[in-house]
Design a protein around this motif. Structure first.
Motif, PDB file in Angstrom:
ATOM      1  N   ILE A  12      15.770  35.150  -5.846  1.00  0.00           N
ATOM      2  CA  ILE A  12      14.359  35.141  -6.255  1.00  0.00           C
ATOM      3  C   ILE A  12      14.222  34.894  -7.756  1.00  0.00           C
ATOM      4  O   ILE A  12      13.402  34.098  -8.202  1.00  0.00           O
ATOM      5  CB  ILE A  12      13.679  36.478  -5.869  1.00  0.00           C
ATOM      6  N   ASN A  13      15.054  35.563  -8.536  1.00  0.00           N
ATOM      7  CA  ASN A  13      14.937  35.431  -9.987  1.00  0.00           C
ATOM      8  C   ASN A  13      15.559  34.145 -10.515  1.00  0.00           C
ATOM      9  O   ASN A  13      15.209  33.700 -11.598  1.00  0.00           O
ATOM     10  CB  ASN A  13      15.486  36.679 -10.677  1.00  0.00           C
ATOM     11  N   ASN A  14      16.442  33.542  -9.740  1.00  0.00           N
ATOM     12  CA  ASN A  14      16.920  32.199 -10.083  1.00  0.00           C
ATOM     13  C   ASN A  14      15.755  31.222 -10.040  1.00  0.00           C
ATOM     14  O   ASN A  14      15.657  30.328 -10.882  1.00  0.00           O
ATOM     15  CB  ASN A  14      18.007  31.741  -9.105  1.00  0.00           C
ATOM     16  N   LEU A  15      14.877  31.400  -9.052  1.00  0.00           N
ATOM     17  CA  LEU A  15      13.683  30.551  -8.960  1.00  0.00           C
ATOM     18  C   LEU A  15      12.784  30.755 -10.177  1.00  0.00           C
ATOM     19  O   LEU A  15      12.256  29.796 -10.749  1.00  0.00           O
ATOM     20  CB  LEU A  15      12.920  30.834  -7.668  1.00  0.00           C
ATOM     21  N   LYS A  16      12.603  32.010 -10.587  1.00  0.00           N
ATOM     22  CA  LYS A  16      11.788  32.303 -11.769  1.00  0.00           C
ATOM     23  C   LYS A  16      12.425  31.707 -13.027  1.00  0.00           C
ATOM     24  O   LYS A  16      11.728  31.207 -13.910  1.00  0.00           O
ATOM     25  CB  LYS A  16      11.604  33.813 -11.932  1.00  0.00           C
ATOM     26  N   PHE A  17      13.747  31.762 -13.086  1.00  0.00           N
ATOM     27  CA  PHE A  17      14.483  31.174 -14.212  1.00  0.00           C
ATOM     28  C   PHE A  17      14.244  29.661 -14.267  1.00  0.00           C
ATOM     29  O   PHE A  17      13.948  29.107 -15.322  1.00  0.00           O
ATOM     30  CB  PHE A  17      15.969  31.505 -14.060  1.00  0.00           C
ATOM     31  N   GLU A  18      14.345  29.010 -13.117  1.00  0.00           N
ATOM     32  CA  GLU A  18      14.117  27.563 -13.062  1.00  0.00           C
ATOM     33  C   GLU A  18      12.674  27.224 -13.442  1.00  0.00           C
ATOM     34  O   GLU A  18      12.428  26.242 -14.143  1.00  0.00           O
ATOM     35  CB  GLU A  18      14.448  27.009 -11.675  1.00  0.00           C
ATOM     36  N   GLN A  19      11.727  28.041 -12.995  1.00  0.00           N
ATOM     37  CA  GLN A  19      10.327  27.808 -13.354  1.00  0.00           C
ATOM     38  C   GLN A  19      10.112  27.957 -14.864  1.00  0.00           C
ATOM     39  O   GLN A  19       9.362  27.190 -15.467  1.00  0.00           O
ATOM     40  CB  GLN A  19       9.415  28.788 -12.603  1.00  0.00           C
ATOM     41  N   ALA A  20      10.785  28.917 -15.468  1.00  0.00           N
ATOM     42  CA  ALA A  20      10.666  29.106 -16.915  1.00  0.00           C
ATOM     43  C   ALA A  20      11.249  27.901 -17.659  1.00  0.00           C
ATOM     44  O   ALA A  20      10.667  27.436 -18.647  1.00  0.00           O
ATOM     45  CB  ALA A  20      11.367  30.398 -17.345  1.00  0.00           C
ATOM     46  N   TYR A  57       7.811  36.661 -21.642  1.00  0.00           N
ATOM     47  CA  TYR A  57       7.335  36.951 -20.294  1.00  0.00           C
ATOM     48  C   TYR A  57       8.517  37.058 -19.321  1.00  0.00           C
ATOM     49  O   TYR A  57       8.590  37.993 -18.524  1.00  0.00           O
ATOM     50  CB  TYR A  57       6.354  35.871 -19.837  1.00  0.00           C
ATOM     51  N   PHE A  58       9.441  36.115 -19.404  1.00  0.00           N
ATOM     52  CA  PHE A  58      10.614  36.122 -18.531  1.00  0.00           C
ATOM     53  C   PHE A  58      11.448  37.384 -18.774  1.00  0.00           C
ATOM     54  O   PHE A  58      11.864  38.059 -17.832  1.00  0.00           O
ATOM     55  CB  PHE A  58      11.448  34.858 -18.767  1.00  0.00           C
ATOM     56  N   THR A  59      11.654  37.735 -20.037  1.00  0.00           N
ATOM     57  CA  THR A  59      12.418  38.939 -20.385  1.00  0.00           C
ATOM     58  C   THR A  59      11.729  40.191 -19.840  1.00  0.00           C
ATOM     59  O   THR A  59      12.377  41.078 -19.287  1.00  0.00           O
ATOM     60  CB  THR A  59      12.574  39.043 -21.919  1.00  0.00           C
ATOM     61  N   HIS A  60      10.410  40.231 -19.985  1.00  0.00           N
ATOM     62  CA  HIS A  60       9.627  41.377 -19.486  1.00  0.00           C
ATOM     63  C   HIS A  60       9.760  41.496 -17.964  1.00  0.00           C
ATOM     64  O   HIS A  60       9.958  42.590 -17.435  1.00  0.00           O
ATOM     65  CB  HIS A  60       8.168  41.214 -19.902  1.00  0.00           C
TER      66      HIS A  60
END
Length: 186
Positions: A120-128, A23-26
């Motif tokens: 923004i994507n650092n936040l998504k990375f941390e959430q993952a 999901y993260f990669t997508h």
């Protein structure tokens, strides 16, 4: 001695971790970084014949230049529906409709927009990463509840920790690679 029930738990845990990584990669593949990429259109759906259909089922999509995507619908009357769907998608790209096809020019990112994308994507990375750790916590709890032998529990917990560590390392690798793409101007 490996226990099938517990090995099944580890397989389920791996499957859940793979889903997070996929999901993260997508989601990273959909980031607009100044280069045309058909992955940008993956989540675009079009209301057609009282159905919601994926754009890929209604048109051919091709890259013509490093910053241009062409969308050719199978039927001409769908063109305005596709255009509307793209506008509603919040991609930040204005489609150009010439009556036969839609042309999308991907603008280059500014330094400010690059920094914002990374934030923004650092936040998504941390959430993952948090999701992976939560999976670890859940499966450690399951092992503890189902195993009475302390040595076996320790073995499985060690295995769970190792698999989580590997998944987090892979996640970091994926994010660092994408971050370099975002930072590097075209």
């Amino acid at each position: 001695m490996l226990r099938p029930k517990h090995e099944l738990l580890l397989k389920q845990m791996n499957d859940q971790m793979k889903k997070i990584l996929n999901y993260f990669t997508h989601k990273l593949a959909q980031i607009r970084i100044g280069k045309a990429n058909t992955d940008l259109l993956d989540d675009i759906t079009v209301e057609y014949d009282d159905k919601t259909m994926n754009l890929y089922h209604l048109a051919s999509i091709e890259l013509t230049h490093s910053n241009t995507i062409l969308i050719k619908p199978w039927e001409d009357h769908i063109l305005p529906l596709i255009e509307t769907s793209i506008l509603k998608s919040n991609l930040g790209i204005v489609p150009i409709n010439n009556g036969k096809l839609i042309k999308m020019l991907i603008p280059n990112l500014t330094e400010e927009s690059r920094k914002e994308l990374i934030r923004i994507n650092n936040l998504k990375f941390e959430q993952a990463k948090i999701s992976l750790r939560n999976i670890r916590k859940e499966y450690k709890k399951r092992i503890t509840l189902t195993l009475s032998d302390q040595d076996l529990r320790n073995k499985y917990n060690q295995d769970i920790n190792e698999r989580t560590k590997q998944s987090i390392c892979l996640l970091e690798h994926i994010w660092n690679k994408k971050k370099k793409e975002i930072i590097k101007p075209i």
